[in-house]
Design a protein around this motif. Structure first.
Motif, PDB file in Angstrom:
ATOM      1  N   LYS A 290      -3.732   0.289   7.223  1.00 57.01           N
ATOM      2  CA  LYS A 290      -3.528   1.825   7.212  1.00 57.01           C
ATOM      3  C   LYS A 290      -2.703   2.226   6.212  1.00 57.01           C
ATOM      4  N   ASP A 291      -3.286   3.328   5.525  1.00 60.07           N
ATOM      5  CA  ASP A 291      -2.714   4.056   4.161  1.00 60.07           C
ATOM      6  C   ASP A 291      -2.078   5.638   4.806  1.00 60.07           C
ATOM      7  N   THR A 292      -0.771   5.500   4.948  1.00 61.41           N
ATOM      8  CA  THR A 292       0.046   6.755   5.191  1.00 61.41           C
ATOM      9  C   THR A 292       0.299   7.541   3.841  1.00 61.41           C
ATOM     10  N   ASN A 293       0.041   7.190   2.584  1.00 61.71           N
ATOM     11  CA  ASN A 293       0.345   7.886   1.570  1.00 61.71           C
ATOM     12  C   ASN A 293      -0.731   7.968   0.368  1.00 61.71           C
ATOM     13  N   PRO A 294      -1.605   9.008   1.304  1.00 57.72           N
ATOM     14  CA  PRO A 294      -2.925   9.294   0.401  1.00 57.72           C
ATOM     15  C   PRO A 294      -2.610   9.942  -0.890  1.00 57.72           C
ATOM     16  N   ALA A 295      -3.464   9.914  -1.931  1.00 58.82           N
ATOM     17  CA  ALA A 295      -3.462  10.271  -3.235  1.00 58.82           C
ATOM     18  C   ALA A 295      -3.031  11.944  -3.118  1.00 58.82           C
ATOM     19  N   THR A 296      -2.122  12.333  -4.028  1.00 56.91           N
ATOM     20  CA  THR A 296      -2.022  13.756  -4.388  1.00 56.91           C
ATOM     21  C   THR A 296      -3.408  14.227  -4.919  1.00 56.91           C
ATOM     22  N   PRO A 297      -3.806  15.248  -4.100  1.00 54.46           N
ATOM     23  CA  PRO A 297      -5.044  16.054  -4.702  1.00 54.46           C
ATOM     24  C   PRO A 297      -4.965  16.739  -6.307  1.00 54.46           C
ATOM     25  N   PRO A 298      -6.001  16.526  -7.106  1.00 52.01           N
ATOM     26  CA  PRO A 298      -5.852  17.126  -8.354  1.00 52.01           C
ATOM     27  C   PRO A 298      -5.544  18.461  -8.385  1.00 52.01           C
ATOM     28  N   LYS A 299      -4.884  19.044  -9.313  1.00 57.20           N
ATOM     29  CA  LYS A 299      -4.775  20.486  -9.374  1.00 57.20           C
ATOM     30  C   LYS A 299      -5.995  21.026  -9.572  1.00 57.20           C
ATOM     31  N   VAL A 300      -6.143  22.419  -9.012  1.00 61.04           N
ATOM     32  CA  VAL A 300      -7.523  23.331  -9.271  1.00 61.04           C
ATOM     33  C   VAL A 300      -6.893  24.222 -10.331  1.00 61.04           C
ATOM     34  N   ASP A 301      -7.556  24.429 -11.398  1.00 62.64           N
ATOM     35  CA  ASP A 301      -7.539  25.347 -12.554  1.00 62.64           C
ATOM     36  C   ASP A 301      -7.478  26.755 -11.954  1.00 62.64           C
ATOM     37  N   VAL A 302      -6.886  27.540 -11.967  1.00 63.35           N
ATOM     38  CA  VAL A 302      -6.914  29.043 -11.290  1.00 63.35           C
ATOM     39  C   VAL A 302      -7.149  29.832 -12.652  1.00 63.35           C
TER      40      VAL A 302
ATOM     41  N   LYS B  11      -6.418   5.630   0.803  1.00 66.04           N
ATOM     42  CA  LYS B  11      -6.900   6.737   0.366  1.00 66.04           C
ATOM     43  C   LYS B  11      -6.291   7.000  -1.098  1.00 66.04           C
ATOM     44  N   ASN B  12      -7.108   6.203  -2.007  1.00 64.83           N
ATOM     45  CA  ASN B  12      -6.510   6.496  -3.267  1.00 64.83           C
ATOM     46  C   ASN B  12      -7.608   5.927  -4.072  1.00 64.83           C
TER      47      ASN B  12
ATOM     48  N   ALA C 177     -16.234  22.058  -2.046  1.00 65.79           N
ATOM     49  CA  ALA C 177     -15.147  21.373  -1.330  1.00 65.79           C
ATOM     50  C   ALA C 177     -14.039  21.264  -2.285  1.00 65.79           C
ATOM     51  N   THR C 178     -12.959  21.030  -1.738  1.00 67.56           N
ATOM     52  CA  THR C 178     -11.587  20.692  -2.358  1.00 67.56           C
ATOM     53  C   THR C 178     -11.618  19.341  -2.800  1.00 67.56           C
ATOM     54  N   PRO C 179     -11.371  18.952  -3.732  1.00 65.12           N
ATOM     55  CA  PRO C 179     -11.256  17.509  -4.287  1.00 65.12           C
ATOM     56  C   PRO C 179      -9.919  17.033  -3.681  1.00 65.12           C
ATOM     57  N   LEU C 180      -9.969  15.872  -3.139  1.00 63.92           N
ATOM     58  CA  LEU C 180      -8.694  15.143  -2.655  1.00 63.92           C
ATOM     59  C   LEU C 180      -8.563  13.931  -3.802  1.00 63.92           C
ATOM     60  N   LEU C 181      -9.654  13.310  -4.323  1.00 68.77           N
ATOM     61  CA  LEU C 181      -9.576  12.392  -5.338  1.00 68.77           C
ATOM     62  C   LEU C 181     -10.769  12.362  -6.483  1.00 68.77           C
TER      63      LEU C 181
ATOM     64  N   LEU D 296       0.662  -1.181  -0.037  1.00 69.14           N
ATOM     65  CA  LEU D 296       0.122  -0.180   0.097  1.00 69.14           C
ATOM     66  C   LEU D 296       0.916   1.171  -0.008  1.00 69.14           C
ATOM     67  N   ASP D 297       2.218   1.176   0.338  1.00 74.20           N
ATOM     68  CA  ASP D 297       3.029   2.183   0.498  1.00 74.20           C
ATOM     69  C   ASP D 297       3.716   2.595  -0.992  1.00 74.20           C
ATOM     70  N   VAL D 298       2.677   3.046  -1.887  1.00 77.83           N
ATOM     71  CA  VAL D 298       3.153   3.168  -3.116  1.00 77.83           C
ATOM     72  C   VAL D 298       2.927   4.742  -3.638  1.00 77.83           C
ATOM     73  N   PRO D 299       3.895   5.111  -4.571  1.00 77.01           N
ATOM     74  CA  PRO D 299       3.780   6.538  -5.039  1.00 77.01           C
ATOM     75  C   PRO D 299       2.187   6.982  -5.261  1.00 77.01           C
ATOM     76  N   ALA D 300       1.880   8.173  -5.254  1.00 79.16           N
ATOM     77  CA  ALA D 300       0.679   8.622  -5.554  1.00 79.16           C
ATOM     78  C   ALA D 300       0.316   8.606  -7.014  1.00 79.16           C
ATOM     79  N   SER D 301       1.427   8.532  -7.740  1.00 75.11           N
ATOM     80  CA  SER D 301       1.510   8.367  -9.299  1.00 75.11           C
ATOM     81  C   SER D 301       1.266   7.024  -9.743  1.00 75.11           C
ATOM     82  N   LEU D 302       0.556   6.183  -8.729  1.00 76.26           N
ATOM     83  CA  LEU D 302       0.260   4.813  -9.119  1.00 76.26           C
ATOM     84  C   LEU D 302      -0.501   4.598 -10.429  1.00 76.26           C
ATOM     85  N   ASP D 303      -0.191   3.677 -11.446  1.00 78.62           N
ATOM     86  CA  ASP D 303      -0.925   3.585 -12.522  1.00 78.62           C
ATOM     87  C   ASP D 303      -2.435   3.324 -12.356  1.00 78.62           C
TER      88      ASP D 303
END
Length: 236
Positions: A221-233, A207-208, A83-87, A58-65
């Motif tokens: 337990k997952d200590t490496n949650p997904a990186t939230p998607p970027k929000v367009d500004v 958390k992915n 609300a700010t998206p996390l995934l 489960l301890d894999v990079p958030a860039s998991l395929d």
């Protein structure tokens, strides 16, 4: 035990996978789910490629395929919520209603210990009490993870079990409180939805991208949650 909703559902005994307890985000230790939700209408020829849902750790990079059948997160659409998206992604969803009444193959209260209610979903891997919303044909419905499932169908890409009342609202049907089935929606039992996670639960779980119940990701337990998607500004 078979679940006689449309689609028919089974429950998969999670206690046989892991006889531990899980800690909810409310800080209350609740027993592992006696079973996980299943949707019967799964082709027997389902692709074996779904085995790729389970990483070695489960301890894999958030860039998991992204697993087959799931879409990668994209920049959030402001119209989908404040609300700010996390995934963010999409999957196929089924429905359930487990109120411990013993009807239609119901096997007991949800794993979170919360009573069955509108807005509750079952997830095969996300932490209990994770929050967010789903979108179906322009209709938006909030959710929190209160149970585990789908079971076997999650190995074929059905990664969310929506409560039957919300499923009825989304599909234009009605919830039959006697049969616990959704009626009047043209026989829909599975729908393609977009999901947005806005808050992760504090307990165990992945958390992915959602993973099949059989991987056991829901129990770790997952200590490496997904990186939230970027929000367009948008600059004025």
């Amino acid at each position: 035990m078979r679940f006689s909703l449309s689609p028919h559902k089974n429950r998969l005994a999670a206690a046989t996978l892991l006889g531990a307890s899980i800690l909810t985000s409310a800080g209350v230790a609740s027993a592992l789910p006696a079973s996980a939700h299943c949707a019967d209408a799964i082709p027997t020829s389902a692709s074996p490629a779904v085995a790729g849902f389970a990483p070695a750790s489960l301890d894999v990079p958030a860039s998991l395929d992204v697993p087959a059948g799931l879409s990668a997160p994209t920049s959030p659409d402001p119209e989908l919520g404040s609300a700010t998206p996390l995934l963010k992604g999409s999957t196929k969803a089924s429905y359930f209603w487990d109120d411990a009444s013993g009807r239609a193959g119901d096997t007991g209260l949800p794993a979170s210990g919360k009573p069955m209610q509108k807005g509750m979903i079952a997830s095969p891997s996300w932490p209990l009490f994770t929050e967010g919303y789903v979108i179906y044909k322009g209709k938006k419905a909030p959710f929190f993870v209160g149970d585990r499932g789908p079971g076997t169908p999650s190995s074929s890409g059905i990664m969310i079990d929506i409560d039957a009342k919300t499923f009825a609202d989304l599909t234009g049907g009605t919830f039959n409180s006697d049969t616990l089935a959704v009626e009047g929606n043209g026989g829909l039992g599975h729908i393609d939805v977009q999901y947005v996670v806005t808050k992760w639960g504090a307990g165990v779980g992945k958390k992915n991208y959602p993973m099949a119940f059989s991987t056991g990701a829901w129990s770790r337990k997952d200590t490496n949650p997904a990186t939230p998607p970027k929000v367009d500004v948008v600059n004025d």
